[in-house]
Enzyme design. Structure first.
Site, mmCIF file in Angstrom:
data_model
loop_
_atom_site.group_PDB
_atom_site.id
_atom_site.type_symbol
_atom_site.label_atom_id
_atom_site.label_comp_id
_atom_site.label_asym_id
_atom_site.label_seq_id
_atom_site.Cartn_x
_atom_site.Cartn_y
_atom_site.Cartn_z
ATOM 1 N N CYS A 3 5.477 7.258 -2.990
ATOM 2 C CA CYS A 3 5.675 6.754 -1.187
ATOM 3 C C CYS A 3 5.319 5.840 -0.817
ATOM 4 O O CYS A 3 3.799 4.883 -1.047
ATOM 5 C CB CYS A 3 4.974 8.467 0.140
ATOM 6 S SG CYS A 3 3.444 8.067 -0.267
ATOM 7 N N ASN A 25 -0.019 0.880 -6.084
ATOM 8 C CA ASN A 25 -0.386 1.339 -5.062
ATOM 9 C C ASN A 25 -1.449 -0.064 -4.677
ATOM 10 O O ASN A 25 -1.822 0.121 -5.538
ATOM 11 C CB ASN A 25 -0.963 2.750 -5.167
ATOM 12 C CG ASN A 25 -2.017 2.709 -3.396
ATOM 13 O OD1 ASN A 25 -1.936 1.913 -2.397
ATOM 14 N ND2 ASN A 25 -3.561 3.757 -4.016
ATOM 15 N N MET A 64 0.863 -1.373 -0.374
ATOM 16 C CA MET A 64 0.354 -0.034 0.148
ATOM 17 C C MET A 64 1.464 1.057 0.088
ATOM 18 O O MET A 64 2.235 1.467 0.225
ATOM 19 C CB MET A 64 -0.824 -0.403 1.317
ATOM 20 C CG MET A 64 -1.742 1.065 1.039
ATOM 21 S SD MET A 64 -3.031 1.265 -0.201
ATOM 22 C CE MET A 64 -4.109 -0.913 0.540
ATOM 23 N N CYS A 65 0.388 2.639 -1.056
ATOM 24 C CA CYS A 65 1.399 3.328 -0.851
ATOM 25 C C CYS A 65 0.229 4.329 -1.648
ATOM 26 O O CYS A 65 -0.459 4.394 -2.241
ATOM 27 C CB CYS A 65 2.237 3.038 -2.069
ATOM 28 S SG CYS A 65 3.573 1.426 -1.480
ATOM 29 N N GLY A 66 1.627 5.757 -1.444
ATOM 30 C CA GLY A 66 1.048 6.442 -2.153
ATOM 31 C C GLY A 66 1.597 6.467 -3.460
ATOM 32 O O GLY A 66 2.805 6.557 -3.657
#
Length: 684
Positions: free
Chosen positions: A64, A91, A1-3
């Site tokens: 990120c 993501n 999971m990310c941005g």
């Protein structure tokens, strides 16, 4: 999971390389912009970040990271193929990793650089092109650029679990999961007043912000040679022809649901960090918890990096006991029955008032019910206890006919696919009248502008769907809107219904009118609108990722949902003529029965909702009185202060309809302030 955040300079933009000095300046500027963009969504990925910019400065990808799988530097993004021609940021999570990895290694001799599931995107694209999307199983949003073909794509998972927004500013295509990440890239927020009024932010691909759109679930944007940006579909929800007679036995269908649900949950237990479960008082999350307990204790599965000897951790929310909306006692009994560790957070009026501004900022849209604030507060708990991943029960009602408004749609036609369970025609007609009347009285008592009779054109297009009527039942009354807005439309409810109809493709409307059972049509309309744009947003990703929590939704595993969609309506919603009782999610209850308590097996559906009225002179009223000033309301530019003032003077008069209106207006004021949105002005 990310941005993720991305920039694509379209044809004619000045960022293309000219001289080395100009190129270096542009490159530094883009790098700063993306770094600041990631700052805005650092909650989505606090562990590391990376930026890639093409040599000609026309494409830039940034990321990120919230480290979940492969915690080593091999999992850093953006990711690239070994030839340096394919670049991606991802993501979310892609499941069934080992099988796909083995296939690529054996079939194509692909050499993986690490063990991150995100690397599958590069490898699959290399051999399957953009059609690789149909092979992904999971919840994801991604951007990919093929520098050799000058081909860019941005894709979203099948049900829209992960958000993905886009806009074009000064000749640049901008991509991000949250609108706030667009601010450092040159985007200036304005209200999309039409989207607020006709609810196209809710029923379509628009957002609260003018010019910012969602990539639809099951679709992807493409752009070749920096020219035209197009949206294309790679998957959609499908249902069988309503006249196709089912040949499987009930036992076979129950076993089929159970097998696929166990598999969906098992796949989502893989992580290099601890995993917990959100547990409510309903059957959906309880089934997830019960199956996890079964997999861990009897089949030796690990919950992330936890040993099977560790107790399973569940997280629950408790509202005030006297509110009428607290399910924590049921959740506690379920936790005890399963022998799992339960962490319960009490969220009272003071906590709701304290968290409302931040929760609204992260959601980026309004919600009439304050249940999203409870979910926002709850998501702090697993993070504080060292958990980064939770399993949730979202999506079960949409697959197995869990909502009461599906019942009239179920009764509109006999179930031709399951003749042995079909309700006698005369009884079906009487039940339909009773259910429509009951639904009308229920929503009418709560101040809804609701009718089971749709306007002629919409009724034809959507086969008179009751679900569509329910979705449009709570418009902001016309006298609240500024005169310059109301003059553009003739009626709010018909307008909103037309928005729903316009958002459904001609192909799907053909099936709604001719081949799908009405309950399946209602499930489609609900899943494409409220599930994707509200429940998976403010009750899902936005409130969870605000605290760096990845939520996994096994009930939205597409292998499970495809199987469930092809089941007869009568095994999803069961009517017993001897008792006169409807049992929602019947086949799910039977499939989950070995893993849930007798209490949950028998319990009727109770929606997750926060209290709808609050105490006079309490924390929420005091907060709302600070927000609802003439200056702040008029700064929005699209509401009448006189109407708001009249409502404000009767604050907290135990009126649920008034409370819903107050909630919406106060959230608009919060968004306007937090985003610095300019005052809406009449179109010229």
């Amino acid at each position: 999971m990310c941005g993720i955040s991305a920039i694509l300079c379209l044809e004619g933009h000045s960022s293309a390389k000219r001289t080395n000095d100009v190129s270096d300046h542009i490159r530094s500027k883009i790098s700063r912009e993306l770094d600041q963009s990631l700052d805005m969504i650092a909650h989505r990925g606090p562990d590391s970040r990376g930026i890639w910019i093409s040599e000609d400065n026309r494409v830039a990808l940034s990321h990120c990271r919230l480290a979940i799988n492969d915690l080593t530097p091999d999992g850093y993004q953006p990711m690239h193929d070994t030839d340096g021609g394919i670049h991606t940021v991802v993501n979310g999570e892609i499941y069934d990793y080992d099988r796909i990895r083995a296939h690529l290694s054996q079939e194509f001799n692909y050499k993986f650089q690490g063990h991150s599931d995100s690397e599958l995107v590069v490898a699959l694209y290399k051999y399957y092109g953009s059609s690789f999307l149909e092979q992904l199983r999971g919840e994801f949003a991604l951007c990919l650029y093929d520098s050799t073909a000058q081909f860019f794509m941005a894709a979203r998972d099948r049900y829209g679990v992960k958000p993905l927004l886009w806009t074009v500013v000064d000749g640049r295509l901008l991509i991000a999961p949250e609108a706030k990440a667009l601010l450092p890239l040159g985007w200036k927020p304005e209200w999309d007043v039409r989207a607020l009024m006709d609810e196209s932010w809710h029923f379509g691909c628009r957002t609260s912000f003018k010019g910012v759109q969602k990539v639809r679930p099951g679709e992807y944007l493409t752009c070749t040679a920096f020219s035209l940006v197009e949206s294309r579909e790679y998957w959609d929800i499908e249902y069988p022809d309503k006249y196709r007679v089912e040949t499987r036995t009930e036992e076979e269908m129950i076993a089929g649901v159970r097998q696929r649900l166990l598999e969906a949950i098992r796949l989502r237990l893989r992580a290099d960090v601890p995993i917990g479960i959100y547990l409510s008082g309903g059957i959906d999350s309880s089934a997830v918890a019960g199956i996890v307990a079964h997999l861990v204790r009897e089949q030796g599965e690990k919950m992330g990096n936890k040993d099977a000897t560790d107790r399973i951790a569940c997280f629950s929310i408790a509202f005030d006991k006297d509110s009428g909306f607290d399910e924590s006692d049921v959740a506690a009994r379920t936790a005890s029955w399963l022998d799992v560790k339960q962490h319960t957070l009490h969220v009272g009026e003071a906590e709701i008032a304290a968290s409302l501004s931040d929760a609204t900022y992260h959601c980026e849209h309004h919600n009439m019910n304050l249940n999203f604030v409870g979910k926002f507060a709850l998501s702090q708990v697993p993070r504080e206890l060292g958990y980064r991943v939770v399993l949730t029960g979202e999506g079960a009602d949409e697959q197995f006919v869990g909502y009461p408004w599906f019942i009239p749609d179920f009764l509109k036609e006999r179930d031709h696919s399951w003749p042995d369970r079909a309700i006698a025609e005369k009884e079906r007609q009487l039940l339909l009248e009773e259910q429509e009347q009951s639904l009308t009285e229920f929503y009418g008592s709560r101040g809804a502008d609701f009718s089971t009779h749709l306007p002629d054109v919409v009724a034809h297009e959507l086969n008179d769907s009751i679900t569509a009527a329910v979705l449009t039942g709570y418009p902001l009354p016309a006298h609240f809107w500024a005169d310059w807005i109301v003059g553009q439309v003739r009626g709010l409810v018909p307008l909103r219904l037309q928005t729903i109809a316009n958002d459904v493709s001609v192909r799907v409307k053909h099936k709604i009118q001719r081949s799908w059972h009405p309950v399946h049509s209602g499930m489609y309309i609900w899943s494409k609108s409220h599930l994707a744009n509200v429940m998976l947003s403010c009750l899902g990703d936005r409130t969870e990722m605000a605290h760096s929590i990845e939520a996994r939704t096994p009930f939205l595993d597409h292998e499970l949902t495809t199987y469930a969609n092809n089941l007869p309506p009568s095994v999803k919603l069961r009517y017993d003529s001897t008792t006169g009782r409807f049992t929602e999610k019947w086949i799910l209850r039977e499939a989950a029965r070995p893993f849930i308590s007798p209490e949950l097996y028998e319990r009727k559906k109770a929606a997750y909702t926060a209290p709808v009225v609050y105490s006079e002179n309490g924390p929420l009223q005091r907060y709302y009185e600070k927000l609802l000033t003439k200056e702040k309301v008029e700064e929005l530019g699209f509401l009448k202060w006189e109407a708001v003032m009249e409502l404000r003077e009767g604050l907290f008069i135990k009126d649920a309809k008034a409370m819903r209106i107050l909630n919406v207006i106060c959230q608009w004021i919060i968004l306007g302030k937090r985003f610095g949105i300019t005052r809406a002005e009449p179109l010229r």
